[in-house]
Design an enzyme around this catalytic site. Sequence first.
Site, PDB file in Angstrom:
ATOM      1  N   LYS A  51      13.005   5.521  -4.151  1.00 14.49           N
ATOM      2  CA  LYS A  51      11.551   5.544  -4.882  1.00 14.49           C
ATOM      3  C   LYS A  51      10.591   6.097  -5.532  1.00 14.49           C
ATOM      4  O   LYS A  51       9.436   6.130  -6.145  1.00 14.49           O
ATOM      5  CB  LYS A  51      10.869   4.651  -3.583  1.00 14.49           C
ATOM      6  CG  LYS A  51      11.116   3.135  -3.160  1.00 14.49           C
ATOM      7  CD  LYS A  51       9.960   2.277  -3.375  1.00 14.49           C
ATOM      8  CE  LYS A  51      10.526   0.660  -3.167  1.00 14.49           C
ATOM      9  NZ  LYS A  51      11.398   0.151  -2.148  1.00 14.49           N
ATOM     10  N   SER A 301      20.520   2.039  -1.518  1.00 18.91           N
ATOM     11  CA  SER A 301      19.482   2.420  -2.280  1.00 18.91           C
ATOM     12  C   SER A 301      18.157   3.591  -0.836  1.00 18.91           C
ATOM     13  O   SER A 301      17.390   4.728  -1.543  1.00 18.91           O
ATOM     14  CB  SER A 301      18.318   1.078  -2.016  1.00 18.91           C
ATOM     15  OG  SER A 301      18.482   0.407  -0.709  1.00 18.91           O
TER      16      SER A 301
HETATM   17  C1  PLP Z   1      11.666  -0.719  -1.471  1.00 18.98           C
HETATM   18  C2  PLP Z   1      12.869  -0.646  -1.219  1.00 18.98           C
HETATM   19  C3  PLP Z   1      14.132  -1.644  -1.487  1.00 18.98           C
HETATM   20  C4  PLP Z   1      14.012  -3.388  -2.953  1.00 18.98           C
HETATM   21  O1  PLP Z   1      13.554  -2.285  -3.804  1.00 18.98           O
HETATM   22  P1  PLP Z   1      12.022  -3.432  -4.502  1.00 18.98           P
HETATM   23  O2  PLP Z   1      11.821  -2.423  -6.060  1.00 18.98           O
HETATM   24  O3  PLP Z   1      10.945  -3.884  -4.218  1.00 18.98           O
HETATM   25  O4  PLP Z   1      13.084  -4.633  -4.768  1.00 18.98           O
HETATM   26  C5  PLP Z   1      15.228  -1.452  -1.692  1.00 18.98           C
HETATM   27  N1  PLP Z   1      16.408  -1.014  -0.805  1.00 18.98           N
HETATM   28  C6  PLP Z   1      15.167   0.595  -0.420  1.00 18.98           C
HETATM   29  C7  PLP Z   1      15.870   1.652   0.716  1.00 18.98           C
HETATM   30  C8  PLP Z   1      13.969   0.324  -0.536  1.00 18.98           C
HETATM   31  O5  PLP Z   1      13.323   0.968  -0.278  1.00 18.98           O
END
Ligand code: PLP
Length: 318
Positions: A51, A301
């Site tokens: 993010k 992520s």
């Molecule tokens: C926000 C987030 C997601 C999903 O991202 P989107 O853009 O909302 O689809 C996936 N994994 C993590 C760790 C996140 O913080």
Amino acid sequence: MVTMEDIQAAGERIRNMVRETPVKASASLSALAGGPVWLKCEHRQETGAFKLRGASNAVARLGDVAGVTTASTGNHGRALAHAARQLGMPAVICVSRLVPQNKLAAIEALGAEARVIGASQDEAFDEAYRLKHDEGFALIPPFDHEDVIAGQGTLGMEIIRQIPDAATLAIPLSGGGLLAGVALAAKSLRPDIRIVGISMERGAAMAASLKADHPVEVEELETLADSLGGGIGLKNRFTFPMVRELMDELILLSEDEIAAGIRHLALEDNEVVEGAAAVGSGAIIAGKLQAAGGPLVLILSGANIDPERHAEIVRGAQ
Ligand SMILES: *Cc1c(COP(=O)(O)O)cnc(C)c1O
């Protein structure tokens, strides 16, 4: 509309604000998936999640404002706090009561105010909206914003540079900022690449919205993949149409399958990730995702999970 040029410009703009994260082969997941599996270790990004890319791009593009604010399930708030501090701007992060304590503490440690408001992301959003209208803050939403999507897209460019022959990208999916940006970048560079989105069965708003063919609300439920919770916004402008156009397949996972994904990454690949980041691994173990026609890249992520909770899951207590 977001374009590949926007993503390339974002890459230049945030070059010194984010890390390039490594990729790593997973022998154990490759054996299960029937072909090479690579882990894109974005959980090692500064602030512990991708993010930071979108937040940094959005903040870097602002003019003169009183500060920045957002409503966030955690990782976006943390990223925005970090990006604002880097650029010397005040930040107020509005969160719902469902957000875990470790995430609130992390936001305050980054020098931002964490304002706990309401029982859902929508209620927290009302407060951020008020700050925008009454106090001159810039509201940077977690996903449905062109600069945020372009920033997340830099992750897609990076993956294609690191794994040029990638055939499939498996992308955790919530509001769709990550998938929209990464898929746009990847398909611009490799038109044949397959984009697989993965969400949890419990309360996936994008999955319900795609089924209805317009944005719908779903009940917000507790899930191991807490970063994938929350709505997509009934007035969604960008991510819903982009996900509908760019995603080739959607996989949904049970809580047990997500737990198995977390456990596998910890025990076999030595990576501590949060639930949202373990869905690719969980999908392979569940037999729902294969490496077909070339390398399969899983986006890890985020890493922001309570360590006690992580230990319980790895022990199999859940
Ligand atoms: C926000 C987030 C997601 C999903 O991202 P989107 O853009 O909302 O689809 C996936 N994994 C993590 C760790 C996140 O913080």
